[in-house]
Design a protein around this motif. Structure first.
Motif, mmCIF file in Angstrom:
data_model
loop_
_atom_site.group_PDB
_atom_site.id
_atom_site.type_symbol
_atom_site.label_atom_id
_atom_site.label_comp_id
_atom_site.label_asym_id
_atom_site.label_seq_id
_atom_site.Cartn_x
_atom_site.Cartn_y
_atom_site.Cartn_z
ATOM 1 N N ARG A 138 0.800 -1.412 -0.229
ATOM 2 C CA ARG A 138 0.000 -0.050 0.091
ATOM 3 C C ARG A 138 0.865 1.250 0.107
ATOM 4 O O ARG A 138 0.555 2.306 -0.778
ATOM 5 C CB ARG A 138 -1.014 0.000 1.320
ATOM 6 C CG ARG A 138 -1.841 1.192 1.324
ATOM 7 C CD ARG A 138 -2.767 1.041 2.467
ATOM 8 N NE ARG A 138 -2.065 0.646 3.674
ATOM 9 C CZ ARG A 138 -1.507 1.944 4.433
ATOM 10 N NH1 ARG A 138 -1.774 3.196 4.197
ATOM 11 N NH2 ARG A 138 -0.958 1.491 5.724
ATOM 12 N N ARG A 139 2.075 1.191 0.721
ATOM 13 C CA ARG A 139 2.891 2.369 0.701
ATOM 14 C C ARG A 139 3.364 2.656 -0.467
ATOM 15 O O ARG A 139 3.719 3.815 -0.970
ATOM 16 C CB ARG A 139 3.885 2.177 1.957
ATOM 17 C CG ARG A 139 3.061 2.046 3.329
ATOM 18 C CD ARG A 139 4.213 1.958 4.315
ATOM 19 N NE ARG A 139 3.401 1.802 5.797
ATOM 20 C CZ ARG A 139 2.483 2.653 6.224
ATOM 21 N NH1 ARG A 139 2.966 4.093 5.972
ATOM 22 N NH2 ARG A 139 1.987 2.360 7.470
ATOM 23 N N LEU A 140 3.962 1.391 -1.025
ATOM 24 C CA LEU A 140 4.485 1.630 -2.361
ATOM 25 C C LEU A 140 3.740 2.265 -3.664
ATOM 26 O O LEU A 140 3.946 2.959 -4.339
ATOM 27 C CB LEU A 140 5.166 0.265 -2.811
ATOM 28 C CG LEU A 140 6.378 -0.181 -2.140
ATOM 29 C CD1 LEU A 140 6.855 -1.540 -2.805
ATOM 30 C CD2 LEU A 140 7.579 0.826 -2.405
ATOM 31 N N ARG A 141 2.312 1.872 -3.359
ATOM 32 C CA ARG A 141 1.140 2.401 -4.427
ATOM 33 C C ARG A 141 1.222 3.905 -4.027
ATOM 34 O O ARG A 141 1.005 4.637 -5.006
ATOM 35 C CB ARG A 141 0.003 1.698 -4.402
ATOM 36 C CG ARG A 141 -0.062 0.498 -4.960
ATOM 37 C CD ARG A 141 -1.407 -0.069 -5.233
ATOM 38 N NE ARG A 141 -2.004 -0.379 -3.675
ATOM 39 C CZ ARG A 141 -1.980 -1.438 -2.814
ATOM 40 N NH1 ARG A 141 -1.393 -2.632 -3.292
ATOM 41 N NH2 ARG A 141 -2.553 -1.511 -1.675
ATOM 42 N N ALA A 142 0.911 4.348 -2.926
ATOM 43 C CA ALA A 142 0.952 5.788 -2.500
ATOM 44 C C ALA A 142 2.107 6.422 -2.884
ATOM 45 O O ALA A 142 2.103 7.784 -3.484
ATOM 46 C CB ALA A 142 0.909 5.698 -1.000
ATOM 47 N N LEU A 143 3.461 5.900 -2.616
ATOM 48 C CA LEU A 143 4.648 6.546 -3.230
ATOM 49 C C LEU A 143 4.611 6.818 -4.699
ATOM 50 O O LEU A 143 5.105 7.917 -5.201
ATOM 51 C CB LEU A 143 5.815 5.865 -2.719
ATOM 52 C CG LEU A 143 7.072 6.527 -3.332
ATOM 53 C CD1 LEU A 143 7.249 7.677 -2.610
ATOM 54 C CD2 LEU A 143 8.443 5.238 -2.814
ATOM 55 N N GLY A 144 3.998 5.665 -5.443
ATOM 56 C CA GLY A 144 3.818 5.934 -6.787
ATOM 57 C C GLY A 144 3.001 7.102 -7.291
ATOM 58 O O GLY A 144 3.269 7.714 -8.395
ATOM 59 N N ALA A 145 1.890 7.326 -6.578
ATOM 60 C CA ALA A 145 0.823 8.331 -7.046
ATOM 61 C C ALA A 145 1.510 9.697 -6.586
ATOM 62 O O ALA A 145 1.659 10.590 -7.417
ATOM 63 C CB ALA A 145 -0.322 7.942 -6.047
ATOM 64 N N LEU A 146 2.549 9.581 -5.646
ATOM 65 C CA LEU A 146 3.156 10.988 -5.229
ATOM 66 C C LEU A 146 3.945 11.274 -6.226
ATOM 67 O O LEU A 146 3.780 12.271 -6.679
ATOM 68 C CB LEU A 146 3.809 10.672 -3.930
ATOM 69 C CG LEU A 146 4.661 12.204 -3.396
ATOM 70 C CD1 LEU A 146 3.698 13.140 -2.791
ATOM 71 C CD2 LEU A 146 5.632 11.503 -2.387
ATOM 72 N N LEU A 147 4.752 10.220 -6.754
ATOM 73 C CA LEU A 147 5.570 10.521 -7.847
ATOM 74 C C LEU A 147 5.136 11.044 -9.262
ATOM 75 O O LEU A 147 5.735 11.794 -10.023
ATOM 76 C CB LEU A 147 6.622 9.376 -8.308
ATOM 77 C CG LEU A 147 7.587 8.850 -7.070
ATOM 78 C CD1 LEU A 147 8.256 7.567 -7.358
ATOM 79 C CD2 LEU A 147 8.632 10.119 -6.615
ATOM 80 N N VAL A 148 3.921 10.667 -9.481
ATOM 81 C CA VAL A 148 3.277 11.002 -10.638
ATOM 82 C C VAL A 148 2.542 12.511 -10.419
ATOM 83 O O VAL A 148 2.561 13.102 -11.270
ATOM 84 C CB VAL A 148 2.111 9.896 -11.046
ATOM 85 C CG1 VAL A 148 1.193 10.557 -12.081
ATOM 86 C CG2 VAL A 148 3.121 8.659 -11.458
ATOM 87 N N LEU A 149 1.800 12.653 -9.344
ATOM 88 C CA LEU A 149 0.925 13.819 -8.965
ATOM 89 C C LEU A 149 1.925 14.930 -8.795
ATOM 90 O O LEU A 149 1.754 16.329 -9.179
ATOM 91 C CB LEU A 149 0.233 13.589 -7.774
ATOM 92 C CG LEU A 149 -1.050 12.641 -8.072
ATOM 93 C CD1 LEU A 149 -1.873 12.580 -6.895
ATOM 94 C CD2 LEU A 149 -1.983 13.076 -9.373
ATOM 95 N N VAL A 150 2.905 14.915 -7.960
ATOM 96 C CA VAL A 150 3.821 16.185 -7.756
ATOM 97 C C VAL A 150 4.384 16.569 -9.108
ATOM 98 O O VAL A 150 4.295 18.020 -9.250
ATOM 99 C CB VAL A 150 4.928 15.582 -6.678
ATOM 100 C CG1 VAL A 150 5.972 16.777 -6.615
ATOM 101 C CG2 VAL A 150 4.210 15.554 -5.374
ATOM 102 N N PRO A 151 5.120 15.973 -10.148
ATOM 103 C CA PRO A 151 5.578 16.453 -11.058
ATOM 104 C C PRO A 151 4.634 17.317 -11.999
ATOM 105 O O PRO A 151 4.604 18.155 -12.637
ATOM 106 C CB PRO A 151 6.328 15.410 -11.821
ATOM 107 C CG PRO A 151 6.378 14.551 -10.885
ATOM 108 C CD PRO A 151 5.534 14.468 -9.887
ATOM 109 N N VAL A 152 3.075 16.665 -12.034
ATOM 110 C CA VAL A 152 2.088 17.406 -12.691
ATOM 111 C C VAL A 152 1.811 18.450 -12.269
ATOM 112 O O VAL A 152 1.625 19.504 -13.008
ATOM 113 C CB VAL A 152 1.022 16.198 -12.772
ATOM 114 C CG1 VAL A 152 -0.269 16.995 -13.464
ATOM 115 C CG2 VAL A 152 1.319 14.943 -13.603
ATOM 116 N N ILE A 153 1.611 18.701 -10.994
ATOM 117 C CA ILE A 153 1.153 20.025 -10.289
ATOM 118 C C ILE A 153 2.409 20.726 -10.213
ATOM 119 O O ILE A 153 2.071 22.013 -10.629
ATOM 120 C CB ILE A 153 0.980 19.810 -8.854
ATOM 121 C CG1 ILE A 153 -0.337 18.708 -8.837
ATOM 122 C CG2 ILE A 153 0.629 20.851 -8.074
ATOM 123 C CD1 ILE A 153 -0.708 18.186 -7.357
ATOM 124 N N GLY A 154 3.627 20.179 -10.265
ATOM 125 C CA GLY A 154 4.665 21.290 -10.423
ATOM 126 C C GLY A 154 4.788 21.807 -11.854
ATOM 127 O O GLY A 154 5.054 23.118 -11.877
#
Length: 347
Positions: free
Chosen positions: A31-47
């Motif tokens: 579950r934590r790896l999935r959350a980390l993957g979502a973070l790595l995708v969403l942060v660059p998009v928002i950035g």
């Protein structure tokens, strides 16, 4: 530039937090790896959206490396002319007539004291910066978190968030101390990466307050209310609000001044030239009769603060031979600006 340069380390910090943050159901690595993957995708998009807005407004991508802008302003070995930047002697304190300049002697003694107690001063600067970043509320929560771990360190260390907080404190603390030892400055914003991690462990301190009874519980409520009020005051009325006209004036001048123009102003208005992105020339305290000629030859713009007693008293002499530029500039009780330039046709 500073906020853009922090994107990478803030992203890494947030990724570690998501990966090891504690939950009641245990580690659950998948579950934590999935959350980390979502973070790595969403942060660059928002950035990219944020940086795109910067690009539209300024016409350039704001990426830079601090060590490329300020040589030696890093964690590595700082290159200076002297072997020790704090080295000084008492020679400047003695005048030619044999008397002693007491003010200079006191400054020399201070630098000698700082050199003897360098590590203590660096540690004090580090603690002060972190304390300013935490504010009163953060200090109370951090103290409660440490207090909750007394006598049961095995259970406290068993929490993933606490292990992360301890590790980050040791690693980042060493990095911060190295930085302060090189540059002798530590701003409160530098500690934000560490405080983000501390917040996970500090959240458990609420259990300490809920377990209190009687007058201790009342004192905790009063302390929490005072801390919340303190934070509200800090947000609504920041300490640097008095300097906002400097930035606003600089941004206006940036849009109206030619690229080769210069800002001619008193030393305290250097920040205006920074935001105007123009060279700064100090307003002369003497020989002001040559000011108009200099302004005409260098395409200078003279900035006068009418709330400064010296500038207001000499405004006639300072602006002789110049014409006022009709522009509306921000002001407060500390700053009220007017801009002057050479009259058309003057050489």
């Amino acid at each position: 530039v500073g906020s853009e340069m922090c994107i990478r380390d803030r992203l890494g910090c947030a990724g570690v937090v998501v990966l090891v943050a504690h939950a009641g159901r245990g580690w659950q690595l998948g579950r934590r790896l999935r959350a980390l993957g979502a973070l790595l995708v969403l942060v660059p998009v928002i950035g990219l959206v944020c940086l795109g807005a910067v690009r539209v407004r300024s016409g350039q991508w704001h990426f830079a490396r601090l060590d490329k802008l300020h040589k030696g302003y890093s964690l590595g070995r700082r290159e200076v002319v002297l072997e020790d930047v704090l080295y000084t002697t008492k020679t400047p304190a003695y005048r030619d007539d044999g008397t002693v300049d007491v003010a200079t002697l006191v400054r020399v003694n201070f630098f000698k004291m700082a050199r003897r107690n360098r590590e203590v001063l660096c540690a004090a600067e580090l603690v002060t910066g972190i304390g300013q970043a935490l504010q009163v509320g953060g200090l109370l929560l951090l103290g409660a978190a440490v207090w909750s771990g007394r006598g049961r360190w095995r259970a406290w260390v068993g929490e993933p968030t606490h292990v992360l907080a301890l590790t980050a404190t040791l690693v980042l603390g060493a990095v911060y101390f190295r930085y302060v030892s090189n540059n002798y400055v530590f701003s409160a914003r530098y500690a934000l990466t560490l405080i983000v991690i501390w917040c996970l462990a500090m959240g458990s301190s609420w259990r300490v307050f809920s377990a209190l009874r009687g007058w201790r519980r009342m004192a905790a409520w009063i302390g929490g209310g005072v801390a919340l009020l303190w934070l509200v005051v800090e947000v609504i009325q920041p300490k640097d609000a008095r300097f906002l006209p400097l930035r606003g004036t600089g941004e206006i001048l940036r849009g109206m001044m030619p690229r080769e123009a210069r800002v001619v102003a008193a030393p305290g208005l250097l920040q205006v030239a920074y935001y105007a992105q123009r060279p700064f020339v100090m307003l002369p305290g003497q020989r002001r009769m040559d000011l108009a000629t200099y302004v005409a030859s260098t395409n200078g713009y003279v900035l006068i603060n009418h709330h400064d007693a010296w500038q207001a008293g000499c405004i006639g002499e300072l602006t002789s031979g110049l014409e006022r530029v009709e522009v509306s500039l921000p002001s407060n009780r500390y700053y009220a600006f007017s801009v002057y330039r050479a009259r058309a046709g003057r050489e």
